[in-house]
Design an enzyme around this catalytic site. Structure first.
Site, short mmCIF file in Angstrom:
data_model
loop_
_atom_site.label_atom_id
_atom_site.label_comp_id
_atom_site.label_asym_id
_atom_site.label_seq_id
_atom_site.Cartn_x
_atom_site.Cartn_y
_atom_site.Cartn_z
CG ASN A 446 2.22 5.72 -9.50
OD1 ASN A 446 2.44 6.18 -8.39
ND2 ASN A 446 2.66 6.29 -10.60
CG ASP A 447 -2.41 6.57 -7.63
OD1 ASP A 447 -1.43 7.34 -7.66
OD2 ASP A 447 -3.39 6.68 -8.39
CB VAL A 448 -1.94 0.58 -4.50
CG1 VAL A 448 -3.31 0.76 -5.11
CG2 VAL A 448 -1.00 -0.11 -5.47
CG LEU A 449 3.55 1.26 -5.16
CD1 LEU A 449 4.74 2.17 -5.37
CD2 LEU A 449 3.81 -0.09 -5.82
CB ALA A 487 -4.09 9.88 -7.08
#
Length: 519
Positions: A446-449, A487
């Protein structure tokens, strides 16, 4: 220490460094790990011999108990639990260093000859200082690691925790720790017990206050920092007891952990201080105030605006004439199209699915995330890749530096499923290929993309480099749900109208459906 001890410690330190170097390459990583472990075993045995405690039988009982506990944990701990296990081991290393410091500060553990040398050369202030410093750093590492392990194991809130006057209290605990170390160094034996207790309590409170405000999204960096601190604590403890090998190995662990922390911070485009301050890194909205215009300048601008409006009105009239002519032509074309449609059978348009997209794809990128670890779906990911490659599809894996909950988390999981390391690509090496690939399969990431990282000012991920998954024409998302990641930032990719296929639920089940659906 004798010359032989110094030479042996140097050689063992070089062997440890060689093992770490070998661990940077997958093919030699296992050998490197064994080599470093062997060097540490020889170092422990040499310490027992040179310290004169070889005949103390209680030492071997303690070693046996520790070996049984370590062996049991190594067999029972699952890969999904590895981040909190690493955090726990970091804490135990810090706790051991703190214990060595407490004993050294009271002169316990030194031989008669060592005590005579320390007293004769006036070394006690140095021993007191290093011992108290080892207690402080070791305790901070222990408490911080326990909090990190609790957050990773979901025993504690994973979001940053802020208490009243949090920053002020954190600073107070740190200053108190420094003060106790200074007073204990100067005061010596007369106040050592009280300074030891004060250092222990204040450093423990500092470790608690600084670690609870770190959120789950920053845990990879926190773990690498705590790993560095455990090495620093061990090195300082080695100084307190005059053990060159412990100083060297502790320094190696501390330096490598610090380098890894720096690499992780760069990958997230964040400073270490902003992460430890938990939330203070968020961008503040800027209020822009425009200076008042002079009256003459305002009049000139008004005249220019009136002229532009008149020109626009003239162009609008011209465009209206053009539109009327086009409407007539469009009407005629529509009538012809209707006639043509009536003359041919209606074709049923097939709706694209995730499986059909993968069936046609010739180039696929897989993006693993923490959700894959939670579902333990790395073997199903390998099966999907094998199915695609058997059809001639090129499959690669895009690995974000902070994906998961510890450095290299995704690499370890995929290695467990026997994924060829050559197929794993770091973010910088593959980010430009997302726009050119046929399809992307996201597994619990999720957060990394999250493309919001590029423009969502004031959020924890703002400015963090992310994988350019949103630039791919077809994106298949195998996440458990559409909730934000650690996040807490909504992912706009989930609401994209075209080219996004949501396969929600347990990753194992969704992946098996995809594998079965590929024609």
């Amino acid at each position: 220490m004798t010359s032989f001890q110094i030479i042996l410690s140097t050689l063992l330190s070089v062997v440890v460094l060689a093992g770490i170097s070998m661990m940077s390459r997958v093919k030699t990583s296992v050998t490197g790990n064994l080599l470093s472990a062997l060097a540490m075993l020889v170092g422990v045995a040499a310490t027992l011999v040179f310290s004169g405690v070889l005949s103390v039988w209680t030492v071997y009982v303690a070693i046996l108990i520790g070996a049984l506990i370590g062996g049991t944990m190594a067999r029972r701990v699952k890969m999904i639990q590895m981040p909190q296990t690493v955090a726990l081991f970091n804490g135990l290393g810090g706790g051991a260093s703190a214990l060595v410091g407490m004993l050294s500060a009271q002169g316990i553990g030194f031989s008669d000859s060592q005590l005579a040398e320390i007293s004769g050369n006036g070394y006690w202030p140095f021993v007191y200082f290093t011992a108290l410093l080892a207690v402080a750093v070791g305790t901070i590492t222990l408490v911080g690691s326990l909090v990190a392990a609790g957050k990773l194991h979901r025993l504690l809130p994973q979001k940053p925790v802020l208490w009243p006057m949090h920053s002020l209290c954190t600073l107070v605990w740190l200053l108190l720790t420094v003060a106790f170390i200074i007073v204990g160094t100067i005061g010596g034996e007369s106040c050592m017990v009280s300074c030891l207790a004060g250092t222990l309590v204040s450093s423990a409170l500092f470790g608690l206050w600084f670690s609870v405000r770190v959120g789950g999204a920053d845990m990879p960096i926190t773990i690498s920092l705590l790993n560095s601190l455990s090495g620093v604590a061990g090195s300082i403890a080695g100084m307190a007891i005059s053990d060159v090998f412990l100083v060297a190995v502790g320094g190696i662990v501390g330096a490598s952990g610090l380098l890894l922390t720096q690499i992780m911070c760069r990958a997230m485009n964040r400073s270490l201080l902003s992460i430890l301050l938990g939330g203070a890194h968020k961008a503040q909205a800027r209020k822009e105030q425009s200076a008042p215009l002079s009256q003459a300048k305002e009049d000139n601008e008004n005249e220019a605006l009136i002229k532009r409006v008149m020109d626009l009105e003239k162009k609008i009239k011209e465009l209206e004439e053009i539109v009327k002519n086009l409407e007539g032509r469009v009407k005629v074309l529509n009538e012809k199209i209707d006639e043509a449609e009536q003359q041919k059978p209606a074709a049923q348009e097939e709706k694209a699915t995730a499986a059909s997209v993968l069936s046609k794809a010739k180039d696929v990128i897989i993006v693993p995330g923490y959700g894959m670890a939670l579902a333990q779906a790395q073997h199903q990911v390998r099966q999907l890749a094998d199915k695609l490659e058997s059809r001639g599809t090129r499959v690669r894996y895009a690995i974000h530096p902070v994906a998961g909950r510890m450095p290299g988390h995704m690499n370890v999981l995929l290695a467990e499923a026997d994924v060829d390391y050559e197929k794993l690509y770091e973010m910088e090496a593959i980010n430009d290929d997302f726009a050119k690939t046929d399809a992307v399969v996201v597994i619990g990431a999720n957060d990394v993309l999250n493309p919001a990282a590029r423009n969502a000012e004031g959020t924890p991920i703002y400015g963090m480099p992310v994988l350019n998954v949103d630039q791919a024409p077809e994106v298949i998302i195998c996440n458990f749900d559409l909730k934000p990641g650690y996040a807490g930032v909504e992912n706009p990719l989930y609401s994209r109208e075209k080219g996004v296929y949501l396969e929600l639920g347990d990753a194992k089940e969704t992946l098996m459906r995809l594998i079965a659906g590929i024609a």
